[in-house]
Motif scaffolding. Structure first.
Motif, PDB file in Angstrom:
ATOM      1  N   PRO A  42       0.842  -1.194   0.000  1.00 55.91           N
ATOM      2  CA  PRO A  42       0.000   0.000   0.000  1.00 55.91           C
ATOM      3  C   PRO A  42       0.879   1.246   0.000  1.00 55.91           C
ATOM      4  O   PRO A  42       1.860   1.316   0.731  1.00 55.91           O
ATOM      5  N   HIS A  43       0.540   2.162  -0.864  1.00 52.94           N
ATOM      6  CA  HIS A  43       1.329   3.391  -0.849  1.00 52.94           C
ATOM      7  C   HIS A  43       0.356   4.553  -0.672  1.00 52.94           C
ATOM      8  O   HIS A  43      -0.635   4.668  -1.366  1.00 52.94           O
ATOM      9  N   LYS A  44       0.662   5.336   0.316  1.00 51.94           N
ATOM     10  CA  LYS A  44      -0.206   6.450   0.671  1.00 51.94           C
ATOM     11  C   LYS A  44       0.389   7.738   0.134  1.00 51.94           C
ATOM     12  O   LYS A  44       1.590   7.957   0.198  1.00 51.94           O
ATOM     13  N   MET A  45      -0.491   8.552  -0.402  1.00 51.64           N
ATOM     14  CA  MET A  45      -0.066   9.856  -0.897  1.00 51.64           C
ATOM     15  C   MET A  45      -0.552  10.929   0.080  1.00 51.64           C
ATOM     16  O   MET A  45      -1.624  10.801   0.652  1.00 51.64           O
ATOM     17  N   SER A  46       0.226  11.959   0.199  1.00 48.39           N
ATOM     18  CA  SER A  46      -0.198  13.076   1.032  1.00 48.39           C
ATOM     19  C   SER A  46      -1.302  13.831   0.307  1.00 48.39           C
ATOM     20  O   SER A  46      -1.520  13.662  -0.897  1.00 48.39           O
ATOM     21  N   ARG A  47      -2.001  14.656   1.024  1.00 48.92           N
ATOM     22  CA  ARG A  47      -3.082  15.448   0.425  1.00 48.92           C
ATOM     23  C   ARG A  47      -2.543  16.327  -0.699  1.00 48.92           C
ATOM     24  O   ARG A  47      -3.135  16.415  -1.763  1.00 48.92           O
TER      25      ARG A  47
END
Length: 75
Positions: A42-47
């Motif tokens: 899972p890769h999360k992106m910042s807003r």
């Protein structure tokens, strides 16, 4: 090892975990090979990164709502 399918045609595999995904390959009459597929990390992106990606997307309309309405509605 042998296992039995239940009423919903499910088979329990030892060592598998909930959410595991398998590629089912039919090798012949009654012969199946299961290959466990790797889960993507899972890769999360910042807003801010999400907003920048949306702005750079070629699928985003560049016209205003009024221009779009004028182009798509009959006079």
């Amino acid at each position: 090892m042998t296992t039995k399918a239940d009423g919903k045609r499910r088979v329990v595999l030892p060592g598998s975990e909930p959410g595991d995904v398998y590629d089912v390959q039919r090798q012949g009459e009654g012969v199946y090979v299961l290959v466990r597929l790797q889960r993507p990390e899972p890769h999360k992106m910042s807003r801010d990164a999400c907003l920048q990606a949306m702005d750079a997307s070629p699928l985003r309309p560049r016209s205003s709502w009024e221009e779009l309405a004028a182009l798509t509605r009959e006079p």
